[in-house]
Write a protein that holds these residues in place. Structure first.
Motif, mmCIF file in Angstrom:
data_model
loop_
_atom_site.group_PDB
_atom_site.id
_atom_site.type_symbol
_atom_site.label_atom_id
_atom_site.label_comp_id
_atom_site.label_asym_id
_atom_site.label_seq_id
_atom_site.Cartn_x
_atom_site.Cartn_y
_atom_site.Cartn_z
ATOM 1 N N ALA A 1 0.840 -1.194 0.000
ATOM 2 C CA ALA A 1 0.000 0.000 0.000
ATOM 3 C C ALA A 1 0.876 1.246 0.000
ATOM 4 N N LEU A 2 0.289 2.361 -0.454
ATOM 5 C CA LEU A 2 1.038 3.604 -0.571
ATOM 6 C C LEU A 2 0.312 4.761 0.095
ATOM 7 N N GLU A 3 1.096 5.667 0.672
ATOM 8 C CA GLU A 3 0.629 6.990 1.086
ATOM 9 C C GLU A 3 1.600 7.991 0.476
ATOM 10 N N PHE A 4 1.073 9.044 -0.137
ATOM 11 C CA PHE A 4 1.928 10.059 -0.740
ATOM 12 C C PHE A 4 1.979 11.251 0.209
ATOM 13 N N LEU A 5 3.120 11.384 0.867
ATOM 14 C CA LEU A 5 3.246 12.266 2.019
ATOM 15 C C LEU A 5 4.012 13.541 1.683
ATOM 16 N N VAL A 6 3.371 14.678 1.895
ATOM 17 C CA VAL A 6 4.006 15.984 1.693
ATOM 18 C C VAL A 6 4.020 16.724 3.020
ATOM 19 N N MET A 7 5.204 17.092 3.479
ATOM 20 C CA MET A 7 5.306 17.896 4.687
ATOM 21 C C MET A 7 5.501 19.353 4.296
ATOM 22 N N ASP A 8 4.665 20.217 4.832
ATOM 23 C CA ASP A 8 4.811 21.660 4.639
ATOM 24 C C ASP A 8 5.494 22.210 5.884
ATOM 25 N N PRO A 9 6.810 22.493 5.802
ATOM 26 C CA PRO A 9 7.543 22.989 6.973
ATOM 27 C C PRO A 9 7.456 24.506 7.126
ATOM 28 N N GLY A 10 6.620 25.123 6.284
ATOM 29 C CA GLY A 10 6.507 26.568 6.304
ATOM 30 C C GLY A 10 6.749 27.164 4.933
ATOM 31 N N TYR A 11 6.316 26.442 3.890
ATOM 32 C CA TYR A 11 6.501 26.910 2.520
ATOM 33 C C TYR A 11 5.804 28.241 2.283
ATOM 34 N N SER A 12 6.284 28.988 1.308
ATOM 35 C CA SER A 12 5.566 30.168 0.848
ATOM 36 C C SER A 12 4.279 29.694 0.179
ATOM 37 N N HIS A 13 3.313 30.616 0.059
ATOM 38 C CA HIS A 13 2.042 30.256 -0.569
ATOM 39 C C HIS A 13 2.258 29.753 -1.993
ATOM 40 N N ALA A 14 3.170 30.392 -2.726
ATOM 41 C CA ALA A 14 3.426 30.018 -4.115
ATOM 42 C C ALA A 14 3.989 28.606 -4.221
ATOM 43 N N ASN A 15 4.925 28.252 -3.330
ATOM 44 C CA ASN A 15 5.514 26.917 -3.368
ATOM 45 C C ASN A 15 4.511 25.843 -2.956
ATOM 46 N N ARG A 16 3.719 26.142 -1.928
ATOM 47 C CA ARG A 16 2.684 25.197 -1.505
ATOM 48 C C ARG A 16 1.693 24.959 -2.646
#
Length: 286
Positions: free
Chosen positions: A79-94
């Motif tokens: 099974a898979l989970e696609f995990l993205v951590m937002d450590p404080g990205y700018s709005h544009a990068n997020r």
């Protein structure tokens, strides 16, 4: 209404093109090397649940697409989970990460942390601390999702550059391992399934599919290829350039660097450390 339908159509077409290219044009250079690395280093077992960690760059997005393709054909269930951590990205990068995930039909699970804010005022080794914190958060979130492994998008070029950097700047012989057991999260493991894939082939896949990904979303080093200090980024760049020059003179150079950590004869090594960190010298049993 039509605009939404057209946008959805574009996203579906982009995903289909990217997937088809892995089956045809890039099958040998990407998908076959992906499966070879998994088999050679025994990276996936039946009923694994793997957190595919995505930073927003070309490497991790390709990793996600390769895993999706593997799941269609693999006889071993996982099974898979696609995990993205937002450590404080700018709005544009997020937003860029979210748009690319939607465009490529990758159902990402995004969670937020305040890592950038926590390390922003740290003067000594902020990038080292940031990297440690990011890894810990990824393990923690993956475990909460029921995963027993996290997968990272490091590739062949990362491996050979790391080997030379260790020798030239660290005075040590070591490599970036294809898999590691977590020291702090019992039962968890880190795997690197793109271990045998060349960076030039990743770039070729990205460009062929007209895709655009983040280069670096770090607040401290906006122009680097990964979250590193300017000094370490410069060292990696120098090593990358050195390897390119040497490979231009001898096409076997890169392969020889890669194999050097497989062909170690301890009797010809002055000293080495065992798993417990105990140092052994050749004079101990000379």
């Amino acid at each position: 209404m039509n605009r939404i339908s057209d946008e959805a159509s574009v996203r579906t077409d982009a995903a289909e093109k990217a997937e088809e290219s892995l089956r045809k044009k890039f099958r040998l250079s990407l998908f076959s090397k992906f499966t070879k690395g998994i088999k050679e280093y025994d990276l996936i077992q039946a009923n694994d649940k793997i957190a595919v960690c995505m930073s927003g760059g070309k490497d991790s997005f390709l990793l996600a697409k390769l895993f999706q393709e593997l799941q269609l054909h693999n006889k071993v269930p996982f099974a898979l989970e696609f995990l993205v951590m937002d450590p404080g990205y700018s709005h544009a990068n997020r937003e860029a990460i979210e748009n690319n995930a939607a465009r490529l039909n990758i159902p990402v699970h995004i969670f937020e942390t305040d890592i950038f804010g926590s390390v922003f005022r740290i003067e000594k080794s902020p990038c080292y601390i940031c990297a440690r914190m990011r890894r810990g958060h990824l393990y923690h979130q993956a475990r909460d999702l029921g995963c027993n492994k996290i997968a990272l998008g490091h590739h062949y070029d990362d491996v050979i550059e790391t080997i030379l950097m260790g020798m030239l700047y660290g005075g040590q012989v070591q490599t970036m391992m294809p898999k590691l057991k977590s020291a702090n999260f019992e039962g968890m493991e880190l795997i690197r399934p793109m271990y045998l894939i060349r960076e030039k082939d990743i770039t070729a896949w990205r460009d062929y599919n007209d895709l655009s990904f983040l280069q670096c979303a770090c607040k401290f080093t906006e122009n680097c290829a990964s979250c590193e200090t300017k000094e370490s980024a410069s060292k990696r760049k120098k090593v990358k350039e050195l390897i390119a020059v040497l490979a231009g003179e001898d096409p076997e150079i890169e392969q020889n660097i890669f194999k050097s950590v497989e062909n170690v004869t301890l009797k010809t090594v002055i000293a080495y450390k065992d798993e417990a960190g105990v140092k052994h010298r050749f004079t101990d049993d000379y």
